[in-house]
Scaffold this motif. Structure first.
Motif, short mmCIF file in Angstrom:
data_model
loop_
_atom_site.label_atom_id
_atom_site.label_comp_id
_atom_site.label_asym_id
_atom_site.label_seq_id
_atom_site.Cartn_x
_atom_site.Cartn_y
_atom_site.Cartn_z
N VAL A 279 0.84 -1.20 0.00
CA VAL A 279 0.00 0.00 0.00
C VAL A 279 0.88 1.25 0.00
CG1 VAL A 279 -1.76 1.30 1.26
CG2 VAL A 279 -1.89 -1.19 1.13
N PHE A 280 1.92 1.25 0.80
CA PHE A 280 2.84 2.39 0.83
C PHE A 280 3.46 2.64 -0.54
CE2 PHE A 280 3.33 2.21 5.59
CZ PHE A 280 3.07 3.56 5.82
N LYS A 281 3.86 1.58 -1.21
CA LYS A 281 4.47 1.73 -2.54
C LYS A 281 3.48 2.33 -3.53
CE LYS A 281 8.00 -1.91 -2.26
NZ LYS A 281 8.44 -3.23 -2.80
N ARG A 282 2.22 1.87 -3.47
CA ARG A 282 1.20 2.41 -4.37
C ARG A 282 0.95 3.89 -4.10
NH1 ARG A 282 -3.33 -0.08 -2.75
NH2 ARG A 282 -4.29 1.81 -1.94
N LEU A 283 0.84 4.24 -2.81
CA LEU A 283 0.59 5.64 -2.45
C LEU A 283 1.78 6.52 -2.81
CD1 LEU A 283 -1.09 5.28 1.06
CD2 LEU A 283 -2.19 5.83 -1.11
N ARG A 284 2.98 5.98 -2.63
CA ARG A 284 4.18 6.76 -2.97
C ARG A 284 4.23 7.03 -4.47
NH1 ARG A 284 7.39 10.56 -1.00
NH2 ARG A 284 9.52 10.45 -1.85
N LYS A 285 3.85 6.04 -5.26
CA LYS A 285 3.82 6.20 -6.72
C LYS A 285 2.80 7.27 -7.11
CE LYS A 285 3.25 3.40 -10.93
NZ LYS A 285 2.05 4.07 -11.51
N GLU A 286 1.61 7.21 -6.49
CA GLU A 286 0.57 8.21 -6.76
C GLU A 286 1.03 9.60 -6.34
OE1 GLU A 286 -2.86 6.85 -4.72
OE2 GLU A 286 -3.20 5.12 -6.05
N TYR A 287 1.72 9.67 -5.21
CA TYR A 287 2.22 10.93 -4.69
C TYR A 287 3.19 11.58 -5.68
CZ TYR A 287 4.68 14.08 -1.41
OH TYR A 287 5.25 15.16 -0.79
N LEU A 288 4.12 10.80 -6.17
CA LEU A 288 5.13 11.33 -7.09
C LEU A 288 4.51 11.70 -8.44
CD1 LEU A 288 8.10 8.90 -6.30
CD2 LEU A 288 7.82 11.28 -5.56
N GLU A 289 3.53 10.90 -8.89
CA GLU A 289 2.84 11.21 -10.15
C GLU A 289 2.06 12.52 -10.04
OE1 GLU A 289 0.48 7.77 -10.86
OE2 GLU A 289 2.10 6.64 -11.86
N ASN A 290 1.38 12.72 -8.94
CA ASN A 290 0.63 13.97 -8.73
C ASN A 290 1.56 15.17 -8.64
OD1 ASN A 290 -1.95 12.86 -8.73
ND2 ASN A 290 -1.88 12.38 -6.54
N LYS A 291 2.69 14.98 -7.98
CA LYS A 291 3.67 16.06 -7.85
C LYS A 291 4.20 16.48 -9.22
CE LYS A 291 7.87 17.27 -5.32
NZ LYS A 291 8.88 16.81 -4.32
N LEU A 292 4.44 15.49 -10.09
CA LEU A 292 4.92 15.77 -11.44
C LEU A 292 3.83 16.42 -12.28
CD1 LEU A 292 7.19 15.46 -13.54
CD2 LEU A 292 6.25 13.20 -14.09
N PHE A 293 2.60 15.93 -12.14
CA PHE A 293 1.50 16.42 -12.97
C PHE A 293 1.12 17.87 -12.62
CE2 PHE A 293 -3.05 17.08 -13.68
CZ PHE A 293 -3.14 16.80 -15.04
N PHE A 294 1.03 18.17 -11.32
CA PHE A 294 0.57 19.50 -10.90
C PHE A 294 1.69 20.54 -10.84
CE2 PHE A 294 -2.82 16.78 -9.16
CZ PHE A 294 -3.92 17.45 -9.67
N GLY A 295 2.92 20.09 -10.83
CA GLY A 295 4.04 21.02 -10.87
C GLY A 295 4.05 22.00 -9.71
N ASN A 296 4.15 23.30 -10.01
CA ASN A 296 4.26 24.32 -8.97
C ASN A 296 2.99 24.46 -8.13
OD1 ASN A 296 6.86 24.93 -9.79
ND2 ASN A 296 6.20 26.53 -11.23
N THR A 297 1.87 23.97 -8.64
CA THR A 297 0.62 24.10 -7.89
C THR A 297 0.41 22.94 -6.91
OG1 THR A 297 -0.67 22.95 -9.59
CG2 THR A 297 -0.45 25.34 -9.80
N PHE A 298 1.34 21.98 -6.91
CA PHE A 298 1.21 20.82 -6.03
C PHE A 298 1.43 21.25 -4.58
CE2 PHE A 298 3.06 17.09 -3.83
CZ PHE A 298 2.03 16.20 -4.02
N ALA A 299 0.52 20.86 -3.70
CA ALA A 299 0.63 21.20 -2.27
C ALA A 299 1.59 20.22 -1.60
CB ALA A 299 -0.75 21.17 -1.61
N GLU A 300 2.84 20.63 -1.45
CA GLU A 300 3.87 19.76 -0.89
C GLU A 300 3.80 19.76 0.63
OE1 GLU A 300 5.98 17.14 -0.57
OE2 GLU A 300 6.81 17.80 -2.48
#
Length: 256
Positions: A226-247
């Motif tokens: 589950v952690f691996k799946r969430l981490r993958k989603e986290y990194l994909e969202n960060k890449l997709f949203f760019g500067n607007t991503f809430a880090e």
């Protein structure tokens, strides 16, 4: 008090001075319970207690104590008034005895400070029978129920929450405070070093209360996946949203 003779007045003055020297007398003050609790909260509690503790005290004071006892002169407050207040809270306000016991603890603590600062001679709460504390019945999932619960949340956004609580025994504030920097997938360990809670609308991040709560937990293979799946989603969202991503760095986050 009027005296008939000078000698009576002198004798009374000597008795008064003697009692004051022994700490058996206090001078009159104009404080009401409301003004004293306001001072106690601002000058004693907030500088020395956790923000969440102060917020809880403030809610009890403003919502319950002040409307019922706030206008009472501090030196006129007596055990009978306090007892009637406790009974009103349980009878008319439908508060549990455990909740009213918190009111008792608050008043006892606040008025102890009043005694120490020579505002009152004795703490009236010491002469009041506190509401009984009723132990709540503890209920637990058995192994079959927990397995069924975990199966039912597979793929749901709350899956990680259920697994962390079920497998590792994490509390709510520990789960929502868990950050990726505290997750070691290679060693299959998570570190509980920060918790998140709230005081009203304010989010508070702090260290766990005790050393035993600041700890390291092993995570099993189910959690790893589950952690691996969430981490993958986290990194994909960060890449997709760019500067607007809430880090935030937090593990448990939702798109909304």
């Amino acid at each position: 008090i009027p005296y008939n003779t000078k000698d009576e007045a002198v004798t009374a003055l000597k008795v008064f001075e003697g009692n004051r020297a022994k700490g058996e007398v206090v001078l009159p003050v104009t404080d009401t319970l409301e003004t004293w609790l306001t001072y106690w909260l601002e000058e004693i509690v907030k500088p020395n207690r956790a923000e969440t503790t102060a917020y809880g005290y403030e809610g009890i004071i403003k919502r319950y104590i002040v409307p019922n006892l706030g206008n009472v002169k501090l030196q006129k407050l007596n055990p009978e008034m306090i007892t009637r207040y406790y009974n009103k809270m349980t009878r008319d306000m439908n508060l549990s005895s455990n909740t009213v016991h918190k009111h008792h603890d608050l008043l006892k603590c606040a008025l102890k400070v009043a005694v120490n600062q020579d505002k009152i001679l004795r703490n009236p709460v010491d002469r009041v029978e506190p509401p009984a504390i009723i132990d709540k019945e503890k209920r637990f999932y058995n192994q079959e129920q927990l397995a069924a619960l975990m199966d039912s949340v597979a793929g749901h956004r709350l899956e990680i929450v259920i697994l962390l609580a079920g497998y590792c025994g994490l509390r709510r504030e520990e789960i929502v405070g868990l950050k990726w920097e505290n997750v070691d997938l290679d060693k299959q360990l998570i570190s509980i070093s920060e918790v998140r809670t709230s005081a009203g609308n304010k989010i508070i991040t702090k260290r766990p209360k005790t050393k035993t709560r600041a700890r390291t937990e092993h995570i099993n293979d189910d959690l790893i996946e589950v952690f691996k799946r969430l981490r993958k989603e986290y990194l994909e969202n960060k890449l997709f949203f760019g500067n607007t991503f809430a880090e935030s760095g937090l593990v448990v986050t939702f798109p909304d």
